[in-house]
Structure formats: structure tokens, C-alpha cells
Design a protein around this motif. Sequence first.
Motif, PDB file in Angstrom:
ATOM      1  N   LEU A 188       0.829  -1.214   0.000  1.00 33.92           N
ATOM      2  CA  LEU A 188       0.000   0.000   0.000  1.00 33.92           C
ATOM      3  C   LEU A 188       0.861   1.261   0.000  1.00 33.92           C
ATOM      4  CD1 LEU A 188      -2.738  -1.066   2.578  1.00 33.92           C
ATOM      5  CD2 LEU A 188      -3.055  -0.738   0.117  1.00 33.92           C
ATOM      6  N   VAL A 189       1.912   1.260   0.811  1.00 32.15           N
ATOM      7  CA  VAL A 189       2.753   2.460   0.928  1.00 32.15           C
ATOM      8  C   VAL A 189       3.570   2.686  -0.343  1.00 32.15           C
ATOM      9  CG1 VAL A 189       4.643   3.513   2.219  1.00 32.15           C
ATOM     10  CG2 VAL A 189       2.832   2.316   3.435  1.00 32.15           C
ATOM     11  N   LEU A 190       4.096   1.629  -0.921  1.00 32.98           N
ATOM     12  CA  LEU A 190       4.885   1.773  -2.151  1.00 32.98           C
ATOM     13  C   LEU A 190       4.095   2.455  -3.254  1.00 32.98           C
ATOM     14  CD1 LEU A 190       6.834  -1.607  -2.443  1.00 32.98           C
ATOM     15  CD2 LEU A 190       7.849   0.684  -2.415  1.00 32.98           C
ATOM     16  N   ASN A 191       2.830   2.086  -3.389  1.00 35.81           N
ATOM     17  CA  ASN A 191       2.021   2.632  -4.477  1.00 35.81           C
ATOM     18  C   ASN A 191       1.615   4.077  -4.253  1.00 35.81           C
ATOM     19  OD1 ASN A 191       2.285   0.181  -5.707  1.00 35.81           O
ATOM     20  ND2 ASN A 191       0.104  -0.286  -5.814  1.00 35.81           N
ATOM     21  N   GLN A 192       1.947   4.625  -3.079  1.00 45.59           N
ATOM     22  CA  GLN A 192       1.687   6.048  -2.818  1.00 45.59           C
ATOM     23  C   GLN A 192       2.873   6.926  -3.217  1.00 45.59           C
ATOM     24  OE1 GLN A 192      -1.416   7.012  -1.841  1.00 45.59           O
ATOM     25  NE2 GLN A 192      -1.787   4.813  -2.087  1.00 45.59           N
ATOM     26  N   VAL A 193       4.007   6.316  -3.531  1.00 43.25           N
ATOM     27  CA  VAL A 193       5.196   7.101  -3.896  1.00 43.25           C
ATOM     28  C   VAL A 193       5.038   7.613  -5.324  1.00 43.25           C
ATOM     29  CG1 VAL A 193       7.692   7.031  -4.249  1.00 43.25           C
ATOM     30  CG2 VAL A 193       6.666   5.759  -2.338  1.00 43.25           C
ATOM     31  N   PRO A 194       5.164   8.931  -5.550  1.00 40.85           N
ATOM     32  CA  PRO A 194       5.046   9.469  -6.909  1.00 40.85           C
ATOM     33  C   PRO A 194       6.061   8.823  -7.852  1.00 40.85           C
ATOM     34  CG  PRO A 194       4.973  11.245  -5.310  1.00 40.85           C
ATOM     35  CD  PRO A 194       5.343  10.003  -4.550  1.00 40.85           C
ATOM     36  N   GLY A 195       5.585   8.387  -9.004  1.00 42.02           N
ATOM     37  CA  GLY A 195       6.448   7.732  -9.979  1.00 42.02           C
ATOM     38  C   GLY A 195       6.335   6.231  -9.973  1.00 42.02           C
ATOM     39  N   VAL A 196       5.845   5.649  -8.866  1.00 44.49           N
ATOM     40  CA  VAL A 196       5.649   4.199  -8.801  1.00 44.49           C
ATOM     41  C   VAL A 196       4.315   3.856  -9.455  1.00 44.49           C
ATOM     42  CG1 VAL A 196       5.322   2.188  -7.307  1.00 44.49           C
ATOM     43  CG2 VAL A 196       7.052   3.904  -6.738  1.00 44.49           C
ATOM     44  N   VAL A 197       4.358   2.975 -10.440  1.00 43.68           N
ATOM     45  CA  VAL A 197       3.140   2.552 -11.129  1.00 43.68           C
ATOM     46  C   VAL A 197       2.501   1.377 -10.406  1.00 43.68           C
ATOM     47  CG1 VAL A 197       2.181   1.741 -13.321  1.00 43.68           C
ATOM     48  CG2 VAL A 197       4.124   3.319 -13.326  1.00 43.68           C
ATOM     49  N   GLU A 198       3.307   0.389 -10.043  1.00 45.35           N
ATOM     50  CA  GLU A 198       2.808  -0.807  -9.353  1.00 45.35           C
ATOM     51  C   GLU A 198       3.981  -1.561  -8.767  1.00 45.35           C
ATOM     52  OE1 GLU A 198       0.823  -2.555  -7.413  1.00 45.35           O
ATOM     53  OE2 GLU A 198      -0.785  -2.017  -8.814  1.00 45.35           O
ATOM     54  N   ASN A 199       3.696  -2.418  -7.793  1.00 46.00           N
ATOM     55  CA  ASN A 199       4.744  -3.223  -7.169  1.00 46.00           C
ATOM     56  C   ASN A 199       4.446  -4.704  -7.340  1.00 46.00           C
ATOM     57  OD1 ASN A 199       3.566  -4.463  -4.481  1.00 46.00           O
ATOM     58  ND2 ASN A 199       2.744  -2.381  -4.628  1.00 46.00           N
ATOM     59  N   GLY A 200       5.458  -5.537  -7.099  1.00 40.00           N
ATOM     60  CA  GLY A 200       5.346  -6.961  -7.346  1.00 40.00           C
ATOM     61  C   GLY A 200       4.829  -7.788  -6.187  1.00 40.00           C
ATOM     62  N   LEU A 201       4.261  -7.154  -5.160  1.00 36.47           N
ATOM     63  CA  LEU A 201       3.643  -7.886  -4.063  1.00 36.47           C
ATOM     64  C   LEU A 201       2.201  -8.222  -4.437  1.00 36.47           C
ATOM     65  CD1 LEU A 201       5.003  -5.875  -1.018  1.00 36.47           C
ATOM     66  CD2 LEU A 201       5.454  -8.300  -1.480  1.00 36.47           C
ATOM     67  N   PHE A 202       1.885  -9.510  -4.461  1.00 37.45           N
ATOM     68  CA  PHE A 202       0.526  -9.969  -4.743  1.00 37.45           C
ATOM     69  C   PHE A 202      -0.048 -10.482  -3.424  1.00 37.45           C
ATOM     70  CE2 PHE A 202       2.016  -9.347  -8.847  1.00 37.45           C
ATOM     71  CZ  PHE A 202       1.128  -9.736  -9.839  1.00 37.45           C
ATOM     72  N   VAL A 203      -0.829  -9.647  -2.760  1.00 44.38           N
ATOM     73  CA  VAL A 203      -1.363  -9.952  -1.431  1.00 44.38           C
ATOM     74  C   VAL A 203      -2.857 -10.238  -1.540  1.00 44.38           C
ATOM     75  CG1 VAL A 203      -1.696  -9.091   0.921  1.00 44.38           C
ATOM     76  CG2 VAL A 203       0.387  -8.491  -0.345  1.00 44.38           C
ATOM     77  N   ASP A 204      -3.280 -11.373  -1.016  1.00 43.93           N
ATOM     78  CA  ASP A 204      -4.699 -11.788  -1.056  1.00 43.93           C
ATOM     79  C   ASP A 204      -5.231 -11.860  -2.482  1.00 43.93           C
ATOM     80  OD1 ASP A 204      -4.706 -11.863   1.717  1.00 43.93           O
ATOM     81  OD2 ASP A 204      -5.402  -9.794   1.909  1.00 43.93           O
ATOM     82  N   ILE A 205      -4.406 -12.279  -3.412  1.00 42.11           N
ATOM     83  CA  ILE A 205      -4.821 -12.420  -4.813  1.00 42.11           C
ATOM     84  C   ILE A 205      -4.806 -13.886  -5.233  1.00 42.11           C
ATOM     85  CG2 ILE A 205      -4.243 -11.850  -7.212  1.00 42.11           C
ATOM     86  CD1 ILE A 205      -3.119  -9.199  -6.218  1.00 42.11           C
ATOM     87  N   CYS A 206      -3.802 -14.625  -4.791  1.00 40.91           N
ATOM     88  CA  CYS A 206      -3.656 -16.031  -5.180  1.00 40.91           C
ATOM     89  C   CYS A 206      -4.611 -16.917  -4.375  1.00 40.91           C
ATOM     90  CB  CYS A 206      -2.213 -16.475  -4.952  1.00 40.91           C
ATOM     91  SG  CYS A 206      -1.916 -18.221  -5.241  1.00 40.91           S
ATOM     92  N   ASP A 207      -5.297 -17.832  -5.072  1.00 41.11           N
ATOM     93  CA  ASP A 207      -6.227 -18.768  -4.432  1.00 41.11           C
ATOM     94  C   ASP A 207      -5.633 -20.158  -4.267  1.00 41.11           C
ATOM     95  OD1 ASP A 207      -8.827 -17.118  -4.393  1.00 41.11           O
ATOM     96  OD2 ASP A 207      -8.180 -16.937  -6.482  1.00 41.11           O
ATOM     97  N   VAL A 208      -4.856 -20.586  -5.252  1.00 39.43           N
ATOM     98  CA  VAL A 208      -4.317 -21.944  -5.270  1.00 39.43           C
ATOM     99  C   VAL A 208      -2.856 -21.908  -5.695  1.00 39.43           C
ATOM    100  CG1 VAL A 208      -4.471 -24.232  -6.353  1.00 39.43           C
ATOM    101  CG2 VAL A 208      -6.569 -22.959  -5.829  1.00 39.43           C
ATOM    102  N   VAL A 209      -2.009 -22.644  -4.987  1.00 46.50           N
ATOM    103  CA  VAL A 209      -0.625 -22.857  -5.416  1.00 46.50           C
ATOM    104  C   VAL A 209      -0.452 -24.334  -5.740  1.00 46.50           C
ATOM    105  CG1 VAL A 209       1.757 -23.039  -4.620  1.00 46.50           C
ATOM    106  CG2 VAL A 209       0.520 -20.915  -4.297  1.00 46.50           C
ATOM    107  N   ILE A 210       0.101 -24.603  -6.911  1.00 52.18           N
ATOM    108  CA  ILE A 210       0.395 -25.979  -7.314  1.00 52.18           C
ATOM    109  C   ILE A 210       1.903 -26.140  -7.379  1.00 52.18           C
ATOM    110  CG2 ILE A 210       0.133 -27.717  -9.114  1.00 52.18           C
ATOM    111  CD1 ILE A 210      -2.498 -26.388  -9.886  1.00 52.18           C
ATOM    112  N   LEU A 211       2.427 -27.027  -6.521  1.00 51.20           N
ATOM    113  CA  LEU A 211       3.860 -27.281  -6.453  1.00 51.20           C
ATOM    114  C   LEU A 211       4.195 -28.542  -7.234  1.00 51.20           C
ATOM    115  CD1 LEU A 211       4.589 -26.725  -2.659  1.00 51.20           C
ATOM    116  CD2 LEU A 211       5.472 -25.346  -4.520  1.00 51.20           C
ATOM    117  N   GLY A 212       5.145 -28.424  -8.133  1.00 48.80           N
ATOM    118  CA  GLY A 212       5.605 -29.584  -8.876  1.00 48.80           C
ATOM    119  C   GLY A 212       6.948 -30.062  -8.356  1.00 48.80           C
ATOM    120  N   PHE A 213       7.185 -31.369  -8.481  1.00 45.01           N
ATOM    121  CA  PHE A 213       8.444 -31.976  -8.051  1.00 45.01           C
ATOM    122  C   PHE A 213       9.015 -32.795  -9.196  1.00 45.01           C
ATOM    123  CE2 PHE A 213       5.926 -31.129  -4.330  1.00 45.01           C
ATOM    124  CZ  PHE A 213       6.828 -30.689  -3.377  1.00 45.01           C
TER     125      PHE A 213
END
Length: 262
Positions: free
Chosen positions: A203-228
Amino acid sequence: MSGELSPIDKAKFVAAKRAVDFVEDGMRVGLGTGSTAAWMVRCLGEMVREDGLKIKGVPTSTRTADLAREVGIEVISLDEAKWLDVTIDGADEFDGDLNLIKGGGGALLQEKIVATASDQMIVITDASKEVEHLGAFPLPIEVIPFGWQTTKSLVEEMLISMDVMGRDSTLRMNGDHPYVTDEGNHILDLHLGRIGNARQLSLVLNQVPGVVENGLFVDICDVVILGFADGKVETRDINEGTVEEDRLDFLESDNLFKDMMD
């Protein structure tokens, strides 16, 4: 052939193969960017060509769009789709709450827009990407070229008050020139070491002038599939609170492997 693939590529493949089981006829599907997502796009393309699967794909980068068209997936824009049934993408890091760091491939802005315009986001990855706390992987932020050095200074100053271990940032380069995103912007990689409060930092990063978006995806992912590498697949659903294990066979006769190794 599958025997020529590295263990990490085998892990990526089985995660991608499991993820496309979530895709059904008629769906509008967000197509992620990166090496793991490329496996998923190829798996979907095989289903389109050989099984008659009918889907419309919304890519998160020009290179994903090119690959999708190459393997036979119908590509449309997000504006045409308006809303998506599912987005399948990779991640650079994820934690126990399925919060992510993304953007190592430089497509974080389109990836976040597409993911948040979906009923469900599925992340495909391998066990090496799981961390107790986000931040070991440098956090990308997309910034406009105008005044990027000022933006960099403002971000570093802001980080003093955040719960992070480091505050250094570097401009991502492409050879001798700054890396340029599909939207014509630059990327700053923040070397934070550990992020104590990802939601607050985002939230704070996106308030800095010049920042378009950041790479933190919080409460967006529903499922993680791990491969081995041995074919085991683990599916974690944050909403259902479930963890399922499965095993997929990959054969040297698999058409997808033939395509990849040609």
C-alpha cells in the motif's frame, strides 16, 4: 525428450500439467509470463490442438501472446474479455498465506491487472520458491522513466519506516540500457532481505510518486500448485484450507516434450 529435461523443468512441467485441469471449455483464461507459465501455455495449446478445447486467452506480456498464438490459443485483450474465469501464472516467491512476489520476468503490472480481474488465480511453481517470509527475492516495482532517480530516492527513504531488513534498490538493466516494460516503464529491484508486513508495504509503495505498481501480490492467489522432479504434485487451496497430493506420469513419447526438445 523428458529424459533430457532438468529436474527443475520436470517440476515446472508437472505443475503446469496439473494446473490446466482447472481449465474448461468456454473459459476466458489469463496466461501468465515466465518459464513456468510457458509450460502451462504449451500444455493448453496441446489441449486446444488435440482435444478440441475451446478457450480464449488473455496474455500478460507480448512474449506470452506470441507463444499462445504459436501453439494455437485464441488471444483476446482484457478489454474484450472484461472478466476472466481463471488466471494461471508463476511466482518468484510465495509464503504460507499464498502471498507472492512476482515481476522477475518484468511483466508484474499486466500480471497483477489480469490476476485481479479473475475469479481465481492459480500459481504454478516448485518447492524452491516457498519461503517463511517474503523478501529474499528482490521486490520489483515498475516506475515511469521520468524522474526515476528521484522515485528511487523517495522509495529508499520510505523504506526506513518499513519492517524490512535492507533498503538498497537497483535499476534493472537490459545490457547497457535500462530494462523497458511492455508499457514503456522501468523496473527498480528492491533488495529487502525480509518483508515483515507485505500488505502495508504494498500500500505504501504505491503512494510514492512515480511508482506505477509493485510486485507484491497480497490476497490475490487462491491456489498454489507445487511440482516436483519425480512427478509429485501438491495442490494447496487457501480458500478451502486443503492440501492434496497427486502424481503425474511424464513419458518420453509425450508430444509436448518432443516439441520442447526439437
